[in-house]
Design an enzyme around this catalytic site. Sequence first.
Site, PDB file in Angstrom:
ATOM      1  N   GLY A  31      91.883   8.861  24.631  1.00  0.00           N
ATOM      2  CA  GLY A  31      93.251   8.562  24.217  1.00  0.00           C
ATOM      3  C   GLY A  31      93.414   8.204  22.752  1.00  0.00           C
ATOM      4  O   GLY A  31      94.332   7.463  22.394  1.00  0.00           O
ATOM      5  N   SER A  32      92.572   8.754  21.871  1.00  0.00           N
ATOM      6  CA  SER A  32      92.756   8.433  20.446  1.00  0.00           C
ATOM      7  C   SER A  32      94.041   9.064  19.912  1.00  0.00           C
ATOM      8  O   SER A  32      94.714   8.481  19.052  1.00  0.00           O
ATOM      9  CB  SER A  32      91.543   8.863  19.615  1.00  0.00           C
ATOM     10  OG  SER A  32      91.401  10.259  19.603  1.00  0.00           O
ATOM     11  N   ASN A  33      94.412  10.224  20.420  1.00  0.00           N
ATOM     12  CA  ASN A  33      95.704  10.809  20.010  1.00  0.00           C
ATOM     13  C   ASN A  33      96.865   9.986  20.560  1.00  0.00           C
ATOM     14  O   ASN A  33      97.870   9.785  19.882  1.00  0.00           O
ATOM     15  CB  ASN A  33      95.813  12.265  20.480  1.00  0.00           C
ATOM     16  CG  ASN A  33      95.072  13.198  19.552  1.00  0.00           C
ATOM     17  OD1 ASN A  33      95.533  13.484  18.457  1.00  0.00           O
ATOM     18  ND2 ASN A  33      93.890  13.632  19.970  1.00  0.00           N
ATOM     19  N   ARG A  47      96.304  21.777  43.822  1.00  0.00           N
ATOM     20  CA  ARG A  47      96.893  21.550  42.506  1.00  0.00           C
ATOM     21  C   ARG A  47      98.390  21.252  42.627  1.00  0.00           C
ATOM     22  O   ARG A  47      98.928  20.387  41.944  1.00  0.00           O
ATOM     23  CB  ARG A  47      96.669  22.800  41.642  1.00  0.00           C
ATOM     24  CG  ARG A  47      96.755  22.545  40.163  1.00  0.00           C
ATOM     25  CD  ARG A  47      96.582  23.832  39.380  1.00  0.00           C
ATOM     26  NE  ARG A  47      95.252  24.409  39.466  1.00  0.00           N
ATOM     27  CZ  ARG A  47      94.210  23.975  38.783  1.00  0.00           C
ATOM     28  NH1 ARG A  47      94.315  22.959  37.978  1.00  0.00           N
ATOM     29  NH2 ARG A  47      93.032  24.562  38.902  1.00  0.00           N
ATOM     30  N   MET A  59      92.944  17.067  30.816  1.00  0.00           N
ATOM     31  CA  MET A  59      91.984  18.121  31.141  1.00  0.00           C
ATOM     32  C   MET A  59      92.240  18.787  32.499  1.00  0.00           C
ATOM     33  O   MET A  59      91.300  19.084  33.229  1.00  0.00           O
ATOM     34  CB  MET A  59      90.551  17.549  31.100  1.00  0.00           C
ATOM     35  CG  MET A  59      90.171  16.952  29.767  1.00  0.00           C
ATOM     36  SD  MET A  59      90.284  18.124  28.399  1.00  0.00           S
ATOM     37  CE  MET A  59      88.796  19.068  28.674  1.00  0.00           C
ATOM     38  N   ILE A  75      94.328  22.089  34.388  1.00  0.00           N
ATOM     39  CA  ILE A  75      95.164  23.279  34.237  1.00  0.00           C
ATOM     40  C   ILE A  75      96.420  23.048  35.066  1.00  0.00           C
ATOM     41  O   ILE A  75      96.356  22.482  36.162  1.00  0.00           O
ATOM     42  CB  ILE A  75      94.392  24.523  34.720  1.00  0.00           C
ATOM     43  CG1 ILE A  75      93.255  24.803  33.735  1.00  0.00           C
ATOM     44  CG2 ILE A  75      95.298  25.735  34.882  1.00  0.00           C
ATOM     45  CD1 ILE A  75      92.277  25.850  34.193  1.00  0.00           C
ATOM     46  N   LEU A  76      97.564  23.464  34.535  1.00  0.00           N
ATOM     47  CA  LEU A  76      98.831  23.256  35.249  1.00  0.00           C
ATOM     48  C   LEU A  76      99.353  24.581  35.803  1.00  0.00           C
ATOM     49  O   LEU A  76      99.294  25.614  35.121  1.00  0.00           O
ATOM     50  CB  LEU A  76      99.858  22.638  34.301  1.00  0.00           C
ATOM     51  CG  LEU A  76      99.493  21.227  33.809  1.00  0.00           C
ATOM     52  CD1 LEU A  76     100.336  20.830  32.597  1.00  0.00           C
ATOM     53  CD2 LEU A  76      99.641  20.195  34.928  1.00  0.00           C
ATOM     54  N   HIS A  82      95.455  21.092  20.587  1.00  0.00           N
ATOM     55  CA  HIS A  82      94.213  21.812  20.890  1.00  0.00           C
ATOM     56  C   HIS A  82      93.338  21.839  19.629  1.00  0.00           C
ATOM     57  O   HIS A  82      93.844  22.124  18.538  1.00  0.00           O
ATOM     58  CB  HIS A  82      94.533  23.251  21.339  1.00  0.00           C
ATOM     59  CG  HIS A  82      93.306  24.036  21.653  1.00  0.00           C
ATOM     60  ND1 HIS A  82      92.594  23.875  22.821  1.00  0.00           N
ATOM     61  CD2 HIS A  82      92.629  24.966  20.929  1.00  0.00           C
ATOM     62  CE1 HIS A  82      91.544  24.681  22.809  1.00  0.00           C
ATOM     63  NE2 HIS A  82      91.542  25.356  21.682  1.00  0.00           N
ATOM     64  N   GLU A  86      94.228  15.558  13.638  1.00  0.00           N
ATOM     65  CA  GLU A  86      95.054  15.469  14.860  1.00  0.00           C
ATOM     66  C   GLU A  86      95.889  14.188  14.852  1.00  0.00           C
ATOM     67  O   GLU A  86      97.071  14.206  15.206  1.00  0.00           O
ATOM     68  CB  GLU A  86      94.158  15.466  16.107  1.00  0.00           C
ATOM     69  CG  GLU A  86      93.480  16.783  16.378  1.00  0.00           C
ATOM     70  CD  GLU A  86      92.761  16.814  17.720  1.00  0.00           C
ATOM     71  OE1 GLU A  86      92.537  17.911  18.232  1.00  0.00           O
ATOM     72  OE2 GLU A  86      92.412  15.743  18.263  1.00  0.00           O
TER      73      GLU A  86
HETATM   74  C1  GRF Z   1      91.506  16.142  21.268  1.00  0.00           C
HETATM   75  O1  GRF Z   1      90.518  16.595  20.404  1.00  0.00           O
HETATM   76  C2  GRF Z   1      92.465  17.252  21.606  1.00  0.00           C
HETATM   77  O2  GRF Z   1      92.523  18.228  20.638  1.00  0.00           O
HETATM   78  C3  GRF Z   1      91.905  17.827  22.877  1.00  0.00           C
HETATM   79  O3  GRF Z   1      91.318  16.749  23.536  1.00  0.00           O
HETATM   80  C4  GRF Z   1      90.938  15.752  22.620  1.00  0.00           C
HETATM   81  C5  GRF Z   1      91.483  14.458  23.120  1.00  0.00           C
HETATM   82  O4  GRF Z   1      90.969  13.349  22.451  1.00  0.00           O
HETATM   83  N1  GRF Z   1      92.943  18.498  23.608  1.00  0.00           N
HETATM   84  P1  GRF Z   1      91.606  11.923  22.684  1.00  0.00           P
HETATM   85  O5  GRF Z   1      91.529  11.618  24.170  1.00  0.00           O
HETATM   86  O6  GRF Z   1      93.005  11.948  22.189  1.00  0.00           O
HETATM   87  O7  GRF Z   1      90.734  10.973  21.895  1.00  0.00           O
END
Ligand code: GRF
Length: 216
Positions: free
Chosen positions: A14-16, A67, A92, A94-95, A111, A176
Amino acid sequence: MTKFQVAVLISGNGSNLQALIDAAALSDYPAEIALVISNRPDAFGIERAQKAGIRTAVIDHKKYETRSEFENALQSELTKQPIDLICLAGFMRILNPEFVELWRDRMINIHPSLLPAYKGLNTFQRAIDDGVRFAGCTIHYVVPEMDAGPIIMQAVVPIGQNDTKETLAKKIQQQEHKMYPAALKKIANGSVCVRDDKVTYESVDLGDDAVISPIL
Ligand code: GRF
């Protein structure tokens, strides 16, 4: 004024998500992270969200036979409160096309490659192995095809001679974390339109400079 309401779907670190939470903490940011859902009970991102006082839900995909059943549970969580946009951030799963259709033009993903190159997993090593000069990351609207859909924003990162997949991943993640809050801000402000499967902006400064690697 009510801010643009966002749900973030995660599966891990969850860093994003954290970058979005930090941006949304600023009073003039136009979006609010209103809900965080993880399909994995042990996702660290859930702790990040709880610390920020955001409503969280864990919908463990392993508890559903199909699913579609998993997605029904997702949808019922997402419709408990008004949500304007879903941000997939390291989600992670697929939808199914049916679920994607429910959120058409209202669901985006990040991505770690310059799409349409390097869809799927292991993007950093594949780019290094191919000897390409640039890698990067892409934010795009979600369509039924995986890692496809109208591109909103991209960041380009030169691949250094000594880069490993780990060092490259770190450089790309830094981009990102800048780009996801910036893209969400533009969408929340209403300056992003999707037309004919392409994104257009109300007003945008693209600059004229090319990026060349190695530098001339
Ligand atoms: C990111 O690198 C994103 O591009 C990919 O998954 C990673 C998620 O990282 N889809 P985080 O969980 O946000 O740290």
